[in-house]
Design a protein around this motif. Sequence first.
Motif, short mmCIF file in Angstrom:
data_model
loop_
_atom_site.label_atom_id
_atom_site.label_comp_id
_atom_site.label_asym_id
_atom_site.label_seq_id
_atom_site.Cartn_x
_atom_site.Cartn_y
_atom_site.Cartn_z
N GLU A 142 0.84 -1.22 0.00
CA GLU A 142 0.00 0.00 0.00
C GLU A 142 0.87 1.26 0.00
OE1 GLU A 142 -3.93 -0.20 2.16
OE2 GLU A 142 -2.84 -1.81 3.15
N CYS A 143 1.94 1.23 0.73
CA CYS A 143 2.88 2.37 0.70
C CYS A 143 3.51 2.50 -0.68
CB CYS A 143 4.00 2.18 1.72
SG CYS A 143 3.48 2.22 3.42
N ARG A 144 3.88 1.37 -1.27
CA ARG A 144 4.49 1.41 -2.61
C ARG A 144 3.52 2.06 -3.59
NH1 ARG A 144 5.43 -2.61 -5.53
NH2 ARG A 144 7.21 -1.69 -6.54
N ASN A 145 2.25 1.65 -3.52
CA ASN A 145 1.26 2.20 -4.45
C ASN A 145 1.17 3.72 -4.31
OD1 ASN A 145 0.71 -0.33 -5.38
ND2 ASN A 145 -1.14 -0.61 -4.14
N LEU A 146 1.21 4.21 -3.09
CA LEU A 146 1.11 5.66 -2.88
C LEU A 146 2.32 6.39 -3.46
CD1 LEU A 146 -0.39 5.50 0.70
CD2 LEU A 146 -1.48 6.63 -1.26
N LEU A 147 3.51 5.81 -3.26
CA LEU A 147 4.71 6.44 -3.82
C LEU A 147 4.68 6.39 -5.35
CD1 LEU A 147 7.66 5.21 -1.52
CD2 LEU A 147 6.32 7.31 -1.34
N ILE A 148 4.22 5.26 -5.87
CA ILE A 148 4.16 5.09 -7.34
C ILE A 148 3.17 6.09 -7.93
CG2 ILE A 148 3.37 3.50 -9.17
CD1 ILE A 148 4.60 1.21 -7.32
N ASP A 149 2.00 6.25 -7.30
CA ASP A 149 1.01 7.22 -7.78
C ASP A 149 1.60 8.63 -7.77
OD1 ASP A 149 -0.80 5.21 -8.08
OD2 ASP A 149 -1.98 5.71 -6.29
N ALA A 150 2.32 8.96 -6.69
CA ALA A 150 2.90 10.30 -6.59
C ALA A 150 3.95 10.51 -7.68
CB ALA A 150 3.52 10.50 -5.20
N ALA A 151 4.81 9.53 -7.88
CA ALA A 151 5.87 9.67 -8.89
C ALA A 151 5.26 9.78 -10.29
CB ALA A 151 6.83 8.49 -8.80
N GLU A 152 4.16 9.05 -10.51
CA GLU A 152 3.47 9.12 -11.80
C GLU A 152 2.87 10.51 -12.00
OE1 GLU A 152 2.22 4.69 -12.91
OE2 GLU A 152 0.62 5.90 -12.01
N ASP A 153 2.16 11.00 -10.98
CA ASP A 153 1.55 12.34 -11.06
C ASP A 153 2.61 13.40 -11.35
OD1 ASP A 153 -0.83 11.17 -10.41
OD2 ASP A 153 -0.88 11.90 -8.33
#
Length: 262
Positions: A142-153
């Motif tokens: 879940e933490c990975r997903n949040l970092l990935i979403d942020a990096a994508e944005d």
Amino acid sequence: MTQVGGSLPVGIIGGTGLTCLSDLKRMGEEAVSTQWGDPSDKLVHGRLGDQAVVFLARHGNPHRIPPHRVNYRANLQALYDAGVRTVVGVNAVGGIHQNMGPAHVVIPHQIIDYTWGRASTFFEDDLEQVTHIDFTHPYDQECRNLLIDAAEDLKLDFSDFGVYAATQGPRLETAAEIRRLERDGCDLVGMTGMPEAALAAELGMRYVCLGLVVNRAAGKSDHIITMDEIEAAIEQGMDGIRRTLERSMTGLGMLAPLPTAS
Ligand code: HPA
């Protein structure tokens, strides 16, 4: 909808190139001690946006403790005692995978431990029973997903995968060692990923790595690795790391502690 940060602070362990978080609205510093000794530095309490944060410089501030001398147990215990149940470890790494050149951001999904002689468990002495924690997935998804979403944005140059090779240091590797790590399936290499990730797991904390590639690993470029090159990559890439932290922080703060955390 305005999201309000979670009530528990998120821990950030800053590595090489991130000895302080300039975006942090500082609320105070605290020198603490634990049953495992002293952490690398004072805990810095503050806010990133809405979210309460506790920041710790892994190598001290100024940067003075080499990777094999970091008291990882004290660092994790100090954050735990401060109420942290979610930790982001920021790590400067070498890139093995061809896509992972200087200033590339990596959110790894796995780790292989090549370190030795480090105090790497809380379950050592005076035990009532022998304890083996599950460590199948060292990084919280879940933490990975949040970092990935942020990096994508943020449209960063980043990878949402990677096997992190944790080496002993403080020297960098030989070209043959890197070829071996590559055969083992490693994509990035750093000296501080372990035992930090395992200790967080032993405490039942959510843990995730946010890596910044600061050089191509030994033998993966046409030149030897220099500190100038590393410093230039930190200069170029650390802003993306800071912005990823800032953007993901509210979400990280909203995550419920794992049921294994007491
Ligand atoms: N190897 C190990 N650790 C590192 C490297 C590397 O090439 N770069 C930054 N940390």
